[in-house]
Scaffold this motif. Structure first.
Motif, PDB file in Angstrom:
ATOM      1  N   GLY A 163      32.430  11.105 119.387  1.00  0.00           N
ATOM      2  CA  GLY A 163      32.675  12.522 119.582  1.00  0.00           C
ATOM      3  C   GLY A 163      31.415  13.344 119.495  1.00  0.00           C
ATOM      4  N   PHE A 164      31.622  14.650 119.471  1.00  0.00           N
ATOM      5  CA  PHE A 164      30.525  15.607 119.404  1.00  0.00           C
ATOM      6  C   PHE A 164      30.233  15.927 117.943  1.00  0.00           C
ATOM      7  N   ASP A 165      29.058  15.545 117.469  1.00  0.00           N
ATOM      8  CA  ASP A 165      28.690  15.859 116.092  1.00  0.00           C
ATOM      9  C   ASP A 165      28.453  17.366 115.942  1.00  0.00           C
ATOM     10  N   THR A 166      28.238  17.810 114.718  1.00  0.00           N
ATOM     11  CA  THR A 166      28.139  19.236 114.419  1.00  0.00           C
ATOM     12  C   THR A 166      27.076  19.926 115.285  1.00  0.00           C
ATOM     13  N   HIS A 167      27.485  21.001 115.924  1.00  0.00           N
ATOM     14  CA  HIS A 167      26.598  21.790 116.783  1.00  0.00           C
ATOM     15  C   HIS A 167      27.094  23.227 116.791  1.00  0.00           C
ATOM     16  N   GLN A 214      43.807  11.704 120.939  1.00  0.00           N
ATOM     17  CA  GLN A 214      43.695  12.623 119.806  1.00  0.00           C
ATOM     18  C   GLN A 214      42.334  13.295 119.792  1.00  0.00           C
ATOM     19  N   LEU A 215      42.287  14.500 119.237  1.00  0.00           N
ATOM     20  CA  LEU A 215      41.035  15.227 119.050  1.00  0.00           C
ATOM     21  C   LEU A 215      41.056  15.865 117.670  1.00  0.00           C
ATOM     22  N   THR A 216      40.000  15.607 116.879  1.00  0.00           N
ATOM     23  CA  THR A 216      39.878  16.187 115.540  1.00  0.00           C
ATOM     24  C   THR A 216      38.729  17.176 115.518  1.00  0.00           C
ATOM     25  N   HIS A 217      39.042  18.398 115.119  1.00  0.00           N
ATOM     26  CA  HIS A 217      38.077  19.498 115.042  1.00  0.00           C
ATOM     27  C   HIS A 217      37.699  19.727 113.588  1.00  0.00           C
ATOM     28  N   SER A 221      32.453  20.449 115.063  1.00  0.00           N
ATOM     29  CA  SER A 221      32.385  19.101 115.610  1.00  0.00           C
ATOM     30  C   SER A 221      33.749  18.763 116.206  1.00  0.00           C
ATOM     31  N   GLU A 222      33.745  17.816 117.167  1.00  0.00           N
ATOM     32  CA  GLU A 222      34.989  17.346 117.775  1.00  0.00           C
ATOM     33  C   GLU A 222      34.875  15.833 117.948  1.00  0.00           C
ATOM     34  N   HIS A 223      35.834  15.094 117.378  1.00  0.00           N
ATOM     35  CA  HIS A 223      35.789  13.638 117.433  1.00  0.00           C
ATOM     36  C   HIS A 223      37.150  13.052 117.807  1.00  0.00           C
ATOM     37  N   ASN A 224      37.081  11.869 118.390  1.00  0.00           N
ATOM     38  CA  ASN A 224      38.283  11.084 118.668  1.00  0.00           C
ATOM     39  C   ASN A 224      38.350   9.943 117.668  1.00  0.00           C
ATOM     40  N   TYR A 225      39.194  10.101 116.648  1.00  0.00           N
ATOM     41  CA  TYR A 225      39.369   9.057 115.650  1.00  0.00           C
ATOM     42  C   TYR A 225      40.577   8.177 115.956  1.00  0.00           C
TER      43      TYR A 225
END
Length: 233
Positions: free
Chosen positions: A53-57, A72-75, A102-106
């Motif tokens: 996913g996208f790390d903190t930015h 899934q998407l985790t914010h 941040s946005e990740h797919n866990y």
């Protein structure tokens, strides 16, 4: 006026963990004739592999909507929010004076989502975050109004005169959508195939619409989003 945008002609990127289709200029894709459509500045169709996913930015002065198509998407953000959404659900953030997120797919499967950025009606808003767990059935063969401006009626309200509608249309069904005088809209054929005013849209194709009444006929089950706004001067 309607104009088909073939997905084959859009910008693209493949970073391995992330595959993106860019409807407008973004990252390494730049086209001076394709910066925005009215207040719609970014629409990225992203595929994120599991546990990536996208790390903190940081972001500022942008209304950001994430619409999950699959997976899934985790914010997470600097305001202390951490939430996970799934198919058909929405996260939204007003970046305002500045926010880190941040946005990740866990999840176990590759996630597909639409990242949509709308330019706000002014700069300097207080940052905010929210999400909404829409029921999938509420968009079956009818328009579900998911986003509006502050004076609108949708459950998600942003700092701009814009409306988002989503739809799942069963095969061989029809539905109308009227883009009124002084308004324009951007439509994405998220899944399936549809005929819109006798123009065929396949999965990931799009359409620009200005002051036009649409007749949408599904050739196969179709998942569609429309982003409607004031006509660009």
């Amino acid at each position: 006026m309607i104009k088909k945008i073939d997905s084959k002609n859009m910008g693209s990127s493949d970073l391995g963990w992330l595959k993106s289709l860019f409807h407008f200029s973004f990252a390494e894709y730049y086209n001076s004739h394709n910066i925005n459509f009215g207040v719609l500045r970014v629409l990225n169709d992203d595929l994120i592999k599991s546990n990536n996913g996208f790390d903190t930015h940081g972001h500022r002065d942008m209304e950001i909507i994430s619409y999950v198509v699959n997976g899934q998407l985790t914010h997470g953000d600097s305001m202390g929010n951490k939430r996970t959404i799934e198919r058909g659900q929405v996260q939204y953030m007003s970046a305002g004076t500045g926010v880190l997120h941040s946005e990740h797919n866990y999840g176990e499967d590759t996630a597909r989502l639409l990242q949509i950025w709308i330019m706000p009606d002014k700069k300097g808003y207080e940052p905010s975050y929210g999400d909404y767990m829409f029921h999938w059935e509420d968009r079956k063969n009818k328009w579900l109004h998911i986003v509006s401006g502050k004076l609108g009626e949708a459950p998600i309200k942003i700092n701009q005169d814009a409306n988002f509608y989503v739809l799942e249309l069963e095969e061989n069904e029809e539905i109308d959508f009227h883009v009124k005088d002084g308004r324009q809209a951007y439509l994405v054929q998220i899944e399936g195939i549809a005929e819109i005013n006798e123009v065929i849209l396949k999965e990931k194709d799009a359409m620009e619409i200005i002051e036009e009444k649409l007749l949408i006929k599904s050739k196969e089950k179709s998942h569609i989003i429309v982003i409607e706004m004031k006509k660009e001067k």
